[in-house]
Scaffold this motif. Structure first.
Motif, short mmCIF file in Angstrom:
data_model
loop_
_atom_site.label_atom_id
_atom_site.label_comp_id
_atom_site.label_asym_id
_atom_site.label_seq_id
_atom_site.Cartn_x
_atom_site.Cartn_y
_atom_site.Cartn_z
N ASN A 7 93.54 -83.63 14.74
CA ASN A 7 93.60 -83.81 13.28
C ASN A 7 92.88 -82.68 12.56
O ASN A 7 93.35 -82.21 11.51
CB ASN A 7 92.99 -85.16 12.89
CG ASN A 7 94.01 -86.28 12.89
OD1 ASN A 7 95.18 -86.06 12.60
ND2 ASN A 7 93.57 -87.48 13.22
N LEU A 10 95.17 -79.71 12.62
CA LEU A 10 96.31 -79.91 11.73
C LEU A 10 95.91 -79.73 10.27
O LEU A 10 96.70 -79.25 9.45
CB LEU A 10 96.92 -81.30 11.94
CG LEU A 10 97.63 -81.52 13.28
CD1 LEU A 10 98.03 -82.99 13.44
CD2 LEU A 10 98.87 -80.63 13.40
N ASN A 11 94.68 -80.11 9.94
CA ASN A 11 94.19 -79.94 8.57
C ASN A 11 94.13 -78.47 8.17
O ASN A 11 94.23 -78.13 6.98
CB ASN A 11 92.79 -80.55 8.42
CG ASN A 11 92.83 -82.06 8.40
OD1 ASN A 11 93.85 -82.67 8.08
ND2 ASN A 11 91.71 -82.69 8.74
N LEU A 47 100.53 -88.18 16.00
CA LEU A 47 99.72 -87.64 14.90
C LEU A 47 100.53 -86.64 14.06
O LEU A 47 100.50 -86.69 12.83
CB LEU A 47 98.48 -86.94 15.46
CG LEU A 47 97.42 -87.84 16.12
CD1 LEU A 47 96.35 -86.99 16.79
CD2 LEU A 47 96.79 -88.77 15.09
N GLU A 50 103.61 -88.44 12.18
CA GLU A 50 103.22 -89.21 10.99
C GLU A 50 102.88 -88.29 9.83
O GLU A 50 103.24 -88.56 8.68
CB GLU A 50 102.03 -90.11 11.33
CG GLU A 50 102.41 -91.30 12.20
CD GLU A 50 101.25 -92.26 12.42
OE1 GLU A 50 100.13 -91.95 11.96
OE2 GLU A 50 101.47 -93.31 13.04
N ARG A 51 102.20 -87.19 10.11
CA ARG A 51 101.88 -86.24 9.05
C ARG A 51 103.15 -85.65 8.45
O ARG A 51 103.27 -85.47 7.24
CB ARG A 51 101.00 -85.11 9.59
CG ARG A 51 99.52 -85.47 9.70
CD ARG A 51 98.75 -84.31 10.29
NE ARG A 51 97.33 -84.59 10.32
CZ ARG A 51 96.44 -84.02 9.52
NH1 ARG A 51 96.82 -83.14 8.61
NH2 ARG A 51 95.15 -84.32 9.62
N SER A 52 104.09 -85.32 9.31
CA SER A 52 105.33 -84.71 8.85
C SER A 52 106.10 -85.64 7.92
O SER A 52 106.61 -85.22 6.89
CB SER A 52 106.19 -84.33 10.05
OG SER A 52 107.36 -83.68 9.63
N ASN A 54 104.85 -88.11 6.19
CA ASN A 54 104.06 -88.45 5.01
C ASN A 54 103.95 -87.33 4.00
O ASN A 54 103.61 -87.57 2.84
CB ASN A 54 102.65 -88.89 5.43
CG ASN A 54 102.63 -90.27 6.04
OD1 ASN A 54 103.43 -91.13 5.66
ND2 ASN A 54 101.75 -90.50 6.99
N ASP A 55 104.22 -86.10 4.42
CA ASP A 55 104.08 -84.97 3.50
C ASP A 55 105.20 -83.96 3.75
O ASP A 55 105.09 -83.09 4.61
CB ASP A 55 102.72 -84.30 3.67
CG ASP A 55 102.38 -83.37 2.51
OD1 ASP A 55 103.31 -82.99 1.77
OD2 ASP A 55 101.21 -83.02 2.35
N TYR A 62 105.54 -78.40 10.71
CA TYR A 62 105.30 -79.36 11.79
C TYR A 62 106.47 -79.37 12.78
O TYR A 62 106.26 -79.50 13.99
CB TYR A 62 105.07 -80.76 11.22
CG TYR A 62 103.74 -80.91 10.50
CD1 TYR A 62 102.59 -80.33 11.01
CD2 TYR A 62 103.65 -81.63 9.31
CE1 TYR A 62 101.37 -80.46 10.36
CE2 TYR A 62 102.44 -81.76 8.65
CZ TYR A 62 101.30 -81.18 9.18
OH TYR A 62 100.10 -81.30 8.53
N LYS A 139 107.36 -91.87 2.83
CA LYS A 139 107.43 -91.76 4.29
C LYS A 139 108.87 -91.90 4.78
O LYS A 139 109.31 -91.18 5.67
CB LYS A 139 106.55 -92.81 4.95
CG LYS A 139 106.50 -92.69 6.46
CD LYS A 139 105.51 -93.67 7.08
CE LYS A 139 105.47 -93.49 8.59
NZ LYS A 139 104.49 -94.40 9.24
#
Length: 256
Positions: A7, A10-11, A47, A50-52, A54-55, A62, A139
């Motif tokens: 994480n 990824l940030n 991980l 989910e990020r992909s 969500n944004d 990603y 999402k």
């Protein structure tokens, strides 16, 4: 430990530092070597996935990361619960792709439906209920964006895209608004790549259907306008007037 480290990477991930940080993320994913169930690899995929979704702003980077991971994942990583047609354990990049495709397919088949409350005043826009609904919708649309980006990087085939389009455009009684929104996002992203001579008949069939759907009296004006935008996009040789993320932002807020 792995979750926190990945994480953190990824940030910080950008196109500028992509090569160095993606290499570090792959090192963590490859810690699955020696496991019998691919647990760490599955967690790293989850991980990023989910990020992909969500944004959508970072969806492309990603998916680029996933593409690199698929090529660089340790070939000795195995999941003893998954075998191929030769009754051998699926390993390495093949296992990685299977995990990722399964996540996409599960969420796509499940679909998404959320009723965003119509705000009666400004305070409603900051309510927990409105925020949760908008997040769920983002999402759902982010997943469609993710699928489109995977296709553009040759991680999904044309036949899969056609299957997705068919699933979203076929319905009983009346179309669901969330499926029409998803269909418009997907066609906006991949329509140009699918619209060639060998599939001209299929594409004409899809757009004939969209024309008919756009005239259904049960459909809201908002969805009708969206469908007409996609129809006109094809007529204009697929030259988009806005990027996908801005479109998703408008859909999330129900502003179209």
């Amino acid at each position: 430990m792995v979750q926190r480290k990945v994480n953190a990477l990824l940030n910080k991930l950008t196109l500028k530092n992509f090569e160095s940080l993606s290499d570090q993320i792959i090192v963590y994913a490859n810690k699955s070597r020696g496991e019998r169930d691919g647990r760490i690899l599955r967690e790293v995929i989850r991980l990023i996935f989910e990020r992909s979704c969500n944004d959508s702003k970072f969806c492309a980077i990603y998916v680029k990361l996933f593409r690199k991971m698929m090529e660089r994942v340790d070939p000795e990583i195995v999941d003893e619960s998954i075998k191929n047609s030769d009754d051998k354990f699926v390993q390495g990049g093949t296992l990685f792709r299977k995990y990722l495709i399964s996540s996409c397919q599960e969420d796509f088949e499940k679909g998404w439906k959320i009723n965003i409350p119509s705000p009666s005043n400004e305070s409603d826009l900051t309510s927990d209920k409105y925020y949760a609904a908008a997040k769920a919708k983002r999402k759902g649309l982010g997943l469609i964006c993710f699928i489109g980006e995977m296709f553009k990087l040759n991680m999904l085939s044309e036949s899969v895209m056609h299957d997705c389009i068919l699933k979203l455009s076929i319905f009983e009684d009346s179309p669901k608004e969330e499926e029409m929104e998803s269909l418009c996002i997907l066609l906006n992203m991949v329509g140009k790549h699918l619209d060639h001579k060998t599939k001209e008949k299929d594409m004409n069939s899809y757009f004939d259907r969209l024309e008919k759907i756009s005239k259904l009296p049960s459909l809201s004006n908002r969805i009708k306008f969206m469908l007409m935008d996609i129809i006109n996009l094809r007529k204009n040789d697929w030259n988009p007037q806005r990027d996908i993320d801005s479109l998703i932002n408008e859909l999330t807020l129900g502003m179209i």
